[in-house]
Design a protein around this motif. Structure first.
Motif, PDB file in Angstrom:
ATOM      1  N   UNK A 102       0.829  -1.212   0.000  1.00  0.00           N
ATOM      2  CA  UNK A 102       0.000   0.000   0.000  1.00  0.00           C
ATOM      3  C   UNK A 102       0.861   1.259   0.000  1.00  0.00           C
ATOM      4  N   UNK A 103       0.495   2.189  -0.852  1.00  0.00           N
ATOM      5  CA  UNK A 103       1.152   3.494  -0.882  1.00  0.00           C
ATOM      6  C   UNK A 103       0.488   4.347   0.194  1.00  0.00           C
ATOM      7  N   UNK A 104       1.243   4.670   1.224  1.00  0.00           N
ATOM      8  CA  UNK A 104       0.677   5.277   2.424  1.00  0.00           C
ATOM      9  C   UNK A 104      -0.003   6.615   2.170  1.00  0.00           C
ATOM     10  N   UNK A 105       0.576   7.465   1.356  1.00  0.00           N
ATOM     11  CA  UNK A 105      -0.031   8.758   1.078  1.00  0.00           C
ATOM     12  C   UNK A 105      -1.402   8.622   0.429  1.00  0.00           C
ATOM     13  N   UNK A 106      -1.479   7.786  -0.590  1.00  0.00           N
ATOM     14  CA  UNK A 106      -2.756   7.560  -1.267  1.00  0.00           C
ATOM     15  C   UNK A 106      -3.763   6.903  -0.335  1.00  0.00           C
ATOM     16  N   UNK A 107      -3.283   5.975   0.470  1.00  0.00           N
ATOM     17  CA  UNK A 107      -4.160   5.295   1.413  1.00  0.00           C
ATOM     18  C   UNK A 107      -4.753   6.277   2.415  1.00  0.00           C
ATOM     19  N   UNK A 108      -3.937   7.186   2.932  1.00  0.00           N
ATOM     20  CA  UNK A 108      -4.430   8.172   3.898  1.00  0.00           C
ATOM     21  C   UNK A 108      -5.479   9.091   3.256  1.00  0.00           C
ATOM     22  N   UNK A 109      -5.277   9.455   2.004  1.00  0.00           N
ATOM     23  CA  UNK A 109      -6.276  10.268   1.297  1.00  0.00           C
ATOM     24  C   UNK A 109      -7.601   9.520   1.162  1.00  0.00           C
ATOM     25  N   UNK A 110      -7.521   8.251   0.807  1.00  0.00           N
ATOM     26  CA  UNK A 110      -8.732   7.444   0.658  1.00  0.00           C
ATOM     27  C   UNK A 110      -9.428   7.241   2.000  1.00  0.00           C
ATOM     28  N   UNK A 111      -8.651   7.090   3.062  1.00  0.00           N
ATOM     29  CA  UNK A 111      -9.232   6.949   4.400  1.00  0.00           C
ATOM     30  C   UNK A 111      -9.972   8.226   4.779  1.00  0.00           C
ATOM     31  N   UNK A 112      -9.363   9.386   4.525  1.00  0.00           N
ATOM     32  CA  UNK A 112     -10.027  10.662   4.839  1.00  0.00           C
ATOM     33  C   UNK A 112     -11.332  10.809   4.074  1.00  0.00           C
ATOM     34  N   UNK A 113     -11.335  10.403   2.807  1.00  0.00           N
ATOM     35  CA  UNK A 113     -12.551  10.475   1.999  1.00  0.00           C
ATOM     36  C   UNK A 113     -13.639   9.563   2.577  1.00  0.00           C
ATOM     37  N   UNK A 114     -13.257   8.348   2.934  1.00  0.00           N
ATOM     38  CA  UNK A 114     -14.221   7.394   3.484  1.00  0.00           C
ATOM     39  C   UNK A 114     -14.751   7.869   4.833  1.00  0.00           C
ATOM     40  N   UNK A 115     -13.880   8.406   5.671  1.00  0.00           N
ATOM     41  CA  UNK A 115     -14.301   8.906   6.980  1.00  0.00           C
ATOM     42  C   UNK A 115     -15.316  10.036   6.816  1.00  0.00           C
ATOM     43  N   UNK A 116     -15.083  10.929   5.881  1.00  0.00           N
ATOM     44  CA  UNK A 116     -16.025  12.025   5.648  1.00  0.00           C
ATOM     45  C   UNK A 116     -17.392  11.470   5.238  1.00  0.00           C
ATOM     46  N   UNK A 117     -17.398  10.463   4.399  1.00  0.00           N
ATOM     47  CA  UNK A 117     -18.641   9.831   3.953  1.00  0.00           C
ATOM     48  C   UNK A 117     -19.344   9.107   5.105  1.00  0.00           C
ATOM     49  N   UNK A 118     -18.566   8.398   5.915  1.00  0.00           N
ATOM     50  CA  UNK A 118     -19.141   7.669   7.048  1.00  0.00           C
ATOM     51  C   UNK A 118     -19.703   8.605   8.105  1.00  0.00           C
ATOM     52  N   UNK A 119     -19.005   9.713   8.355  1.00  0.00           N
ATOM     53  CA  UNK A 119     -19.473  10.670   9.377  1.00  0.00           C
ATOM     54  C   UNK A 119     -20.852  11.218   9.046  1.00  0.00           C
TER      55      UNK A 119
END
Length: 123
Positions: A102-119
């Motif tokens: 996993x590319x950590x930078x891209x993964x962190x961006x995707x996590x932030x996007x998912x968290x915003x959607x989940x919130x």
């Protein structure tokens, strides 16, 4: 509060299937109860949820004792991949399991996007 568990599960399944090198994800309450999960075969959802809550609790205490402020993310790196716990508001914690490639930078961006959607679903 009424949480749409079906929609939460759908978001997690989409996140796991569309994000490179992600093997699983779970959304758990701070007291260790699973809300939704898409985990690799053989992983016990209840056990993973309880461990995630315990890690969050310990991380928050460490952050407080070391005067690091509010914990945003807890990151566990092993020789086969990563476990990343991210706060998802006051009522949930987002766990992501990713493999070593996993590319950590891209993964962190995707996590932030998912968290915003989940919130949006947790209000």
């Amino acid at each position: 509060m009424s949480i749409n568990l079906e929609k939460l599960s759908s978001i997690l399944q989409n996140f796991v299937s569309s994000t490179n090198d992600v093997q699983g994800a779970a959304l758990v309450t701070p007291d260790g109860l699973p809300l939704a999960a898409t985990l690799p075969g053989g992983m016990d959802e209840e056990r993973v949820s309880a461990m995630s809550a315990a890690m969050l609790s310990l991380g928050e205490r460490i952050g407080s004792e070391l005067a690091r402020g509010m914990i945003d993310r807890i990151y566990v790196e092993g020789n086969t991949g990563y476990g990343i716990l991210t706060s998802c508001g006051e009522d949930a914690v987002f766990l992501v399991l990713a493999n070593q490639a996993a590319k950590q930078g891209l993964l962190m961006l995707e996590i932030k996007r998912a968290v915003a959607e989940l919130k949006l679903l947790l209000v």
